[in-house]
Scaffold this active site. Structure first.
Site, PDB file in Angstrom:
ATOM      1  N   ARG A 112       1.021  -1.194   0.149  1.00 51.02           N
ATOM      2  CA  ARG A 112      -0.037   0.124  -0.044  1.00 51.02           C
ATOM      3  C   ARG A 112       0.839   1.228   0.237  1.00 51.02           C
ATOM      4  O   ARG A 112       1.997   1.328   0.433  1.00 51.02           O
ATOM      5  CB  ARG A 112      -0.851   0.108   1.203  1.00 51.02           C
ATOM      6  CG  ARG A 112      -1.720   1.263   1.413  1.00 51.02           C
ATOM      7  CD  ARG A 112      -2.811   1.143   0.400  1.00 51.02           C
ATOM      8  NE  ARG A 112      -4.160   2.045   1.027  1.00 51.02           N
ATOM      9  CZ  ARG A 112      -5.044   2.371   0.193  1.00 51.02           C
ATOM     10  NH1 ARG A 112      -4.720   2.182  -1.222  1.00 51.02           N
ATOM     11  NH2 ARG A 112      -6.002   3.060   0.746  1.00 51.02           N
ATOM     12  N   THR A 391      -9.746   0.441  -9.331  1.00 47.23           N
ATOM     13  CA  THR A 391      -9.070  -0.562  -9.081  1.00 47.23           C
ATOM     14  C   THR A 391      -8.999  -1.850  -9.808  1.00 47.23           C
ATOM     15  O   THR A 391      -9.935  -1.749 -10.633  1.00 47.23           O
ATOM     16  CB  THR A 391      -9.243  -0.946  -7.539  1.00 47.23           C
ATOM     17  OG1 THR A 391      -9.268   0.112  -6.666  1.00 47.23           O
ATOM     18  CG2 THR A 391      -8.426  -2.055  -6.870  1.00 47.23           C
ATOM     19  N   THR A 409      -4.245  -0.654  -7.374  1.00 43.84           N
ATOM     20  CA  THR A 409      -5.193   0.594  -7.439  1.00 43.84           C
ATOM     21  C   THR A 409      -4.319   1.891  -7.680  1.00 43.84           C
ATOM     22  O   THR A 409      -3.132   2.123  -7.162  1.00 43.84           O
ATOM     23  CB  THR A 409      -6.147   0.896  -6.559  1.00 43.84           C
ATOM     24  OG1 THR A 409      -7.112   1.860  -6.826  1.00 43.84           O
ATOM     25  CG2 THR A 409      -5.729   1.239  -5.062  1.00 43.84           C
ATOM     26  N   ASN A 411      -6.462   4.628  -7.085  1.00 38.97           N
ATOM     27  CA  ASN A 411      -7.671   5.252  -6.580  1.00 38.97           C
ATOM     28  C   ASN A 411      -8.631   5.913  -7.454  1.00 38.97           C
ATOM     29  O   ASN A 411      -9.515   4.821  -7.886  1.00 38.97           O
ATOM     30  CB  ASN A 411      -7.458   6.462  -5.517  1.00 38.97           C
ATOM     31  CG  ASN A 411      -8.289   6.949  -4.566  1.00 38.97           C
ATOM     32  OD1 ASN A 411      -9.174   6.013  -4.267  1.00 38.97           O
ATOM     33  ND2 ASN A 411      -8.437   8.163  -4.141  1.00 38.97           N
ATOM     34  N   ASP A 433      -7.980   8.208   0.678  1.00 39.81           N
ATOM     35  CA  ASP A 433      -8.462   7.298   1.445  1.00 39.81           C
ATOM     36  C   ASP A 433      -8.199   7.369   2.906  1.00 39.81           C
ATOM     37  O   ASP A 433      -8.684   6.896   3.838  1.00 39.81           O
ATOM     38  CB  ASP A 433      -7.777   6.039   0.969  1.00 39.81           C
ATOM     39  CG  ASP A 433      -8.722   5.371   0.041  1.00 39.81           C
ATOM     40  OD1 ASP A 433      -9.503   6.061  -0.450  1.00 39.81           O
ATOM     41  OD2 ASP A 433      -8.036   4.387  -0.414  1.00 39.81           O
ATOM     42  N   SER A 462      -7.644   1.008   3.407  1.00 40.93           N
ATOM     43  CA  SER A 462      -8.421   0.507   2.174  1.00 40.93           C
ATOM     44  C   SER A 462      -9.424  -0.457   2.369  1.00 40.93           C
ATOM     45  O   SER A 462      -9.732  -1.180   3.238  1.00 40.93           O
ATOM     46  CB  SER A 462      -7.035  -0.284   1.446  1.00 40.93           C
ATOM     47  OG  SER A 462      -7.730  -0.861   0.237  1.00 40.93           O
TER      48      SER A 462
END
Length: 579
Positions: A112, A391, A409, A411, A433, A462
């Site tokens: 991430r 995504t 992803t 976003n 996010d 997420s």
């Protein structure tokens, strides 16, 4: 012989399903028959299912060359950065589950994006202290330190077969970027729609718009020379060639010119990390899914725990009674999500409590099988005592039973829309996010609190939910989906359709879906549900909003002999393929 599922348009009624005549806990994977309305792809030696056909074929070729599921997944990930630029990426991040058949072990790789070291709690607020969505979505402040290259190279180095080099896995993506790809299917749809995000950035417009400023259309060729050079650099130098040196400097220059605070040191310090898989059980099946900073795994398991106390099979797929129970369980889980979920490196997330079956029992008691409970009456629970929309997802299983579920992803579709000049890399706007301010919804309507506040080096929460379901130690189902806040409920419904309702994987993926996320207090329902069913839900007190499709749940089921794969027909250009 490869059989590829190609169906132009399907109207699906949930009421007609394939029933299993065995006890649920002992039911084998449904075997597609001539009587099924929708048939999956069948193969004997491996399967790849993704949102883009060229990438799926690349993954299959890697399996044919002796690569394992991880090798194929890495090749698909790099290929999608070229062929599905609205979601596939080098400039974003995501999560990967790897199941190693020989060890009966599932690993979670977290790649991430992270906030820069200079990030602050107030970075997305205006002068009056109110959340400013423009800052978190449309400026360089929204760009998280990309994790994709670190994640894919980490997976290859640690869990690849050892038969294929990183350069060999990236080579197909380099060729496609340099030679160009035809603009067709989903790409032809998405480029004109994203014009408003792409055109303002000169470095982006020179790649994704024609020289005269017009849109690419079906039949045109999209060439990405700068991206080919960046991929070549990674193929030669690995992740280090991305996170340091010229590529890193160009990324930082682009972010800072757009108002961001990222530094080259932020990139140099980025690492993909392994985390303990979130585990649960459902009717005799074992569920492995992604842990925080994804909320997906926890809440897929939490909702399954809530629903395990009801006989969904007897209620029937698509019945108002079954759908009502699903909706009420979703509300409870999303209320907890808003309160408790965040980056586990910075906040204590009560994982064991939230996924406890005893905790689910206490919540289940609040579900009225006949009436909807208003969302404002639902508050986050207390799991502590039980502590003991763009995504893409793809799934891969190889001949030895190794499996990968990967979701990554940018976003928004095309992320921030900004390409770092001379790199070909589209940058994410993933930091939206975070909860810019406690109680203020993000772009997907999700509410968060202090647990998901922005901060230096934090990873935003997420909903990505790559999931692997096993039975008796062997892979049964590999699934996941894009869809923002709706990812969790999409994955949930694929699992329910296969286990409770005995659907083959194609039927399970194509069946219409619904979603409730606690706030706002409404049920989103795809077109395809019976009007009578929706009327019955309304009579129970649900507010229904019928809308367009959601998700793209590329999935694979392992059969007694071979594999069944399904790509999601909600997107054009998807492909499940095996050999």
């Amino acid at each position: 012989m490869v059989r590829v599922l190609k169906i132009a348009a399907i109207a699906i009624a949930f009421a007609a399903t394939v029933a299993s005549h065995h006890a649920i806990a002992q039911a084998p994977a449904p075997i597609p028959s001539a009587g099924s309305r929708i048939l999956p792809v069948i193969a004997q030696n491996g399967m790849v299912s993704s949102q883009e056909a060229r990438a799926s074929r690349i993954g299959m070729e890697i399996l044919k060359r002796g690569g394992n599921a991880v090798d194929a997944a890495v090749a698909v990930g790099f290929a999608l950065a070229v062929t599905l630029p609205q979601a596939g990426n080098l400039g974003g991040g995501g999560f990967m589950l790897v199941h190693l058949a020989a060890k009966n072990e599932t690993i979670a790789i977290d790649y991430r994006e992270t906030a820069p070291a200079a990030a602050t709690r107030e970075m997305f607020l205006d002068a009056e202290g109110n959340a400013d969505p423009r800052k978190s979505r449309d400026t360089g402040l929204s760009v998280g330190v990309p994790g994709t290259v670190a994640g894919l190279t980490y997976a290859h180095a640690k869990y690849g077969s050892g038969q294929l080099t990183l350069a060999e896995l990236i080579a197909p993506a380099i060729r496609l970027a340099r030679e160009g790809i035809p603009v067709e299917e989903d790409l032809a749809d998405s480029l004109p729609r994203a014009r408003y995000r792409l055109a303002p950035w000169p470095s982006t417009a020179k790649i994704f718009l024609k020289p005269d400023g017009s849109d690419f259309g079906a039949g045109d060729t999209l060439v990405q020379t700068d991206l080919a050079e960046t991929l070549t650099t990674i193929a030669r130098g690995g992740a280090g060639a991305f996170y340091t040196g010229q590529t890193a400097a160009r990324i930082v220059a682009a972010v800072r010119a757009a108002g961001g605070i990222m530094t080259e040191e932020d990139l140099a310090k980025y690492r993909a990390v392994e985390r303990p898989v979130v585990r649960g059980t459902y009717r005799g099946y074992d569920i492995a899914s992604m842990p925080p900073p994804s909320s997906g795994g926890i809440h897929v398991i939490q909702i399954l725990n809530l629903l395990e106390g009801f006989d969904l099979k007897a209620g029937g797929a698509g019945s108002a009674a079954t759908l009502h129970l699903m909706i009420e369980a979703m509300k409870l889980a999303y209320a907890d999500r808003a309160e408790f979920l965040g980056d586990p490196d910075f906040v204590k997330v009560p994982v064991r409590g939230l996924t406890s079956k005893k905790y689910a029992e206490t919540l289940r008691a609040s579900i009225n099988p006949e009436r909807a409970r208003p969302a404002q009456e639902i508050k986050p629970g207390n799991p502590a005592p039980y502590e003991s929309d763009q995504t893409t997802h793809y799934s891969v299983v190889d001949k030895d039973g190794n499996a990968v579920a990967n979701t990554y992803t940018l976003n928004f579709s095309y992320g921030l829309g900004l390409v770092a000049d001379q790199t070909g890399i589209i940058l994410n706007n993933e930091l939206d996010d975070f909860a810019a301010k406690a109680g203020v919804p993000n772009a997907y309507g999700l509410v968060g609190g202090d647990a998901n506040a922005p901060g230096p080096n934090k990873r935003p929460l997420s909903s990505m939910s790559p999931t692997i379901v096993t039975k008796d130690g062997k892979v049964f189902l590999v699934t996941g989906s894009p869809g923002g806040s709706r990812i969790i409920t999409t994955v949930l419904q694929v699992i329910l359709n296969t286990i409770d309702h005995g659907m083959n994987i194609a039927e399970a993926v194509q069946a219409p879906r619904l979603h409730h996320q606690w706030a706002p207090d409404e049920v989103f329902a795809e077109r395809g549900f019976s009007p009578d069913t929706l009327a019955l839900l309304q009579s129970r007190g649900h507010r229904i909003r019928v809308g367009n499709t959601t998700g793209s749940a590329s999935s694979i089921v392992v059969l007694p002999k071979g594999f069944a794969g399904a790509s999601d027909l909600r997107q054009r250009g998807t492909l499940a393929i095996g050999f």
